[in-house]
Design an enzyme around this catalytic site. Structure first.
Site, short mmCIF file in Angstrom:
data_model
loop_
_atom_site.label_atom_id
_atom_site.label_comp_id
_atom_site.label_asym_id
_atom_site.label_seq_id
_atom_site.Cartn_x
_atom_site.Cartn_y
_atom_site.Cartn_z
N HIS A 305 0.86 -1.19 0.00
CA HIS A 305 0.00 0.00 0.00
C HIS A 305 0.89 1.23 0.00
O HIS A 305 1.96 1.24 0.62
CB HIS A 305 -0.90 0.00 1.25
N ASP A 362 -7.96 -5.26 0.02
CA ASP A 362 -8.40 -6.10 -1.11
C ASP A 362 -8.03 -7.57 -0.95
O ASP A 362 -8.49 -8.40 -1.72
CB ASP A 362 -7.79 -5.56 -2.41
C1 SDX Z 1 -6.23 0.05 -2.83
O1 SDX Z 1 -4.49 4.57 -2.05
C2 SDX Z 1 -5.43 3.92 -1.39
O2 SDX Z 1 -5.83 4.30 -0.34
C3 SDX Z 1 -5.98 2.71 -2.12
C4 SDX Z 1 -6.99 1.89 -1.35
C5 SDX Z 1 -8.24 2.66 -1.10
O3 SDX Z 1 -8.96 2.28 -0.16
O4 SDX Z 1 -8.56 3.59 -1.90
O5 SDX Z 1 -6.42 1.47 -0.12
C6 SDX Z 1 -7.39 0.65 -2.14
O6 SDX Z 1 -5.98 0.39 -3.97
C7 SDX Z 1 -5.35 -0.91 -2.06
C8 SDX Z 1 -4.12 -1.35 -2.90
C9 SDX Z 1 -4.58 -2.48 -3.82
N1 SDX Z 1 -3.47 -2.85 -4.79
C10 SDX Z 1 -2.87 -4.02 -4.72
O7 SDX Z 1 -3.04 -4.85 -3.82
C11 SDX Z 1 -1.95 -4.29 -5.90
C12 SDX Z 1 -0.60 -4.84 -5.38
N2 SDX Z 1 0.08 -3.77 -4.70
C13 SDX Z 1 1.05 -2.99 -5.42
O8 SDX Z 1 0.76 -2.80 -6.77
C14 SDX Z 1 1.54 -1.77 -4.65
O9 SDX Z 1 1.80 -2.19 -3.39
C15 SDX Z 1 0.68 -0.53 -4.59
C16 SDX Z 1 0.32 -0.04 -5.95
C17 SDX Z 1 -0.55 -0.77 -3.80
C18 SDX Z 1 1.52 0.55 -3.90
O10 SDX Z 1 2.61 0.78 -4.69
P1 SDX Z 1 3.64 1.99 -4.34
O11 SDX Z 1 3.32 2.65 -3.08
O12 SDX Z 1 3.77 2.83 -5.56
O13 SDX Z 1 4.93 1.20 -4.03
P2 SDX Z 1 5.91 0.63 -5.13
O14 SDX Z 1 5.11 0.11 -6.29
O15 SDX Z 1 6.96 1.65 -5.41
O16 SDX Z 1 6.53 -0.63 -4.37
C19 SDX Z 1 7.57 -0.42 -3.42
C20 SDX Z 1 8.42 -1.70 -3.51
C21 SDX Z 1 8.82 -2.04 -4.95
O17 SDX Z 1 10.04 -2.74 -4.87
P3 SDX Z 1 11.42 -1.88 -5.19
O18 SDX Z 1 11.26 -1.30 -6.58
O19 SDX Z 1 11.50 -0.83 -4.12
O20 SDX Z 1 12.52 -2.90 -5.12
O21 SDX Z 1 7.66 -2.80 -3.04
C22 SDX Z 1 7.46 -3.74 -4.09
C23 SDX Z 1 7.78 -3.03 -5.40
O22 SDX Z 1 8.30 -3.95 -6.36
N3 SDX Z 1 6.08 -4.14 -4.04
C24 SDX Z 1 5.63 -5.39 -4.19
C25 SDX Z 1 4.23 -5.30 -4.03
N4 SDX Z 1 3.88 -4.03 -3.81
C26 SDX Z 1 5.01 -3.31 -3.82
N5 SDX Z 1 6.28 -6.55 -4.44
C27 SDX Z 1 5.49 -7.65 -4.54
N6 SDX Z 1 4.14 -7.67 -4.40
C28 SDX Z 1 3.48 -6.50 -4.14
N7 SDX Z 1 2.17 -6.50 -3.99
#
Ligand code: SDX
Length: 428
Positions: A305, A362
């Site tokens: 998140h 989720d």
């Molecule tokens: C919702 O914003 C809100 O409030 C949203 C929400 C709401 O109520 O409105 O809470 C609802 O959208 C919840 C989130 C649902 N999405 C997912 O579950 C999809 C999987 N999650 C990721 O796509 C990700 O965690 C995000 C999009 C939710 C957040 O991404 P960020 O904050 O942009 O973080 P990032 O993508 O830069 O990740 C940071 C690191 C990365 O590694 P590095 O590049 O630093 O080495 O963490 C890793 C990412 O690769 N990472 C994950 C991961 N999520 C982040 N690795 C594996 N699996 C994951 N799910």
């Protein structure tokens, strides 16, 4: 009160007030930065940017705290109802008995839709994704409810708000019915908000629909938990659309479109599809390895998140709802075992611990919606029914903000500088 921040660049210095909220990080007011320094800030994804002032929802991502108008989400999920939470988010306080009755009546009396709107469904393919239908049908409301599109009239804003909150379940249930070739059911105003939606979705004209109180309670909690969440992507979309003066139906349609993305509200559908693909606990290590592999775009859906660097408080409640509904309905679905085992493994894996990747709302919501009987394609539609309350509350707050102006971010331009046109017959 923190002293103003000083920013110097290329011999130009400016002092920028530091503003404090009631709780949470202070902000540096940089509205005069460009005028004083000729520079923009650069913050793709807005990781360090507060786009507005708000009194609605507060999140402490490190502590795993979520407050709706100051009330903790777990207390509201356990003790309140979705319509009461809707009143709280929209009006700022829990309703007294008279306000509760008036608000419930206002929403209930707007559950029916214009008969001609129902004709729109026949234009879609039966296998259209229900989110595609919802984007279209909610936007089309602007073509029907002209008496509530004047955004400068507070009374019209209220009527449009009530229409959107009340009609989302009706439109959503119709999208589901259309996909399975069953007739639409009209709303039944004697039922609760959740009960009415369940009946319109799973009931048939041929026999009475018996509402299971366990399912109705799970539905209420699902709607409460997802109602608002500060300035997330879809809420920011609604605010940006509203800042141009677009009517509320168009703004909510834009919010639905943004919520659809798998990185946002579409994650519940993606998370359940992922759990089904994993299928059994023995295959979890394979997927954990993929999630860690930088060369593999795969991510554990339902984990991570932007704000929560602790356990999403909504996921905690949702996990309890999932266990309750599976136990009470006697559903022996291995998917819940896969979810629990995946959560346990991930929460003990250094990769996820270091990156503070916890289950989010989720992760378990899909298990709950699947147990109730919704197909995965309807998961984000349910999220949209709930989040419409938050979108409306945030849109209203923006419309009532005297400092409100059209949102118009700038950019760091790295494209070609000036060059003159070359006629086609002179190009190589
Ligand atoms: C919702 O914003 C809100 O409030 C949203 C929400 C709401 O109520 O409105 O809470 C609802 O959208 C919840 C989130 C649902 N999405 C997912 O579950 C999809 C999987 N999650 C990721 O796509 C990700 O965690 C995000 C999009 C939710 C957040 O991404 P960020 O904050 O942009 O973080 P990032 O993508 O830069 O990740 C940071 C690191 C990365 O590694 P590095 O590049 O630093 O080495 O963490 C890793 C990412 O690769 N990472 C994950 C991961 N999520 C982040 N690795 C594996 N699996 C994951 N799910």
């Amino acid at each position: 009160m923190t002293e103003p921040a000083t920013f110097s660049v290329d011999g130009k210095t400016g002092n920028y007030p530091v503003l404090a909220g009631s709780v949470g990080p202070e902000v540096v007011d940089i509205r005069k930065l460009y005028a004083q320094t000729g520079r923009f800030t650069y913050d793709p994804g807005f990781t360090s940017t507060a786009a507005c002032e708000s009194k609605i929802t507060y999140i402490d991502g490190d502590a795993g705290i979520l407050l709706y108008r100051g009330y903790p989400i777990d207390q509201l999920a356990e003790q309140s109802s979705f319509l009461e939470v809707a009143h709280l988010l929209l009006n700022g306080n829990l309703p007294n008995p008279t306000e509760h009755a008036d608000f419930t009546r206002n929403i209930t009396r707007h559950t029916m839709i214009h008969e001609q709107l129902a004709q729109f469904y026949r234009g879609f393919r039966r296998d259209a994704h229900p989110m595609a239908i919802m984007c279209g049908i909610v936007g089309a409301m602007a073509a029907f409810y002209h008496d509530s599109t004047d955004i400068h009239d507070p009374q019209q804003r209220i009527i449009a708000s009530h229409r959107l909150i009340a009609k989302m379940p009706t439109l959503a249930a119709m999208a589901y019915k259309y996909s399975i070739g069953q007739p639409f059911l009209y709303p039944d105003n004697s039922l609760s908000f959740a009960g009415n939606f369940l009946r319109m979705t799973f009931g048939v004209p041929a026999e009475p629909y018996i509402i299971d109180p366990v399912v109705e309670d799970a539905m209420e909690k699902l709607l409460i938990l997802q109602a608002d969440h500060e300035q997330n992507a879809s809420t920011s979309t609604v605010r940006l659309a509203g800042s141009s003066g677009a009517n509320p139906f168009a703004c909510i349609s834009a919010g639905i479109a943004c919520l659809w993305g798998p990185a946002h509200g579409g994650a519940n559908e993606a998370a359940l599809n992922m759990l089904r693909e994993i299928g059994r606990p023995e295959r979890i290590p394979e997927f954990i390895a993929r999630a860690k592999n930088k060369d593999d775009p795969f991510r554990l859906m339902g984990f991570g998140h932007r704000v929560y660097k602790n356990y999403d408080p909504r996921a905690k409640v949702m996990a309890g709802v999932a266990k309750t509904i599976l136990d009470k309905l006697g559903i022996d679905d291995p998917i819940f075992d896969v979810a629990r085992e995946l959560e346990h493994i991930a929460l003990n894996d250094p990769y996820f611990i270091d990156k503070k990747l916890y289950p989010n709302v989720d992760f378990y919501s899909g298990v709950v919606m699947s147990a109730i009987g919704f197909p995965t394609s309807m998961f984000t539609v349910l999220f949209a029914i709930s989040r419409t309350v938050g979108w409306i509350a945030q849109w209203t707050e923006m419309m009532e903000d005297p400092e409100q102006k059209i949102g118009r971010p700038r950019q760091l331009y790295t494209g070609p500088t000036h060059r003159d046109y070359v006629p086609l017959n002179k190009r190589a």
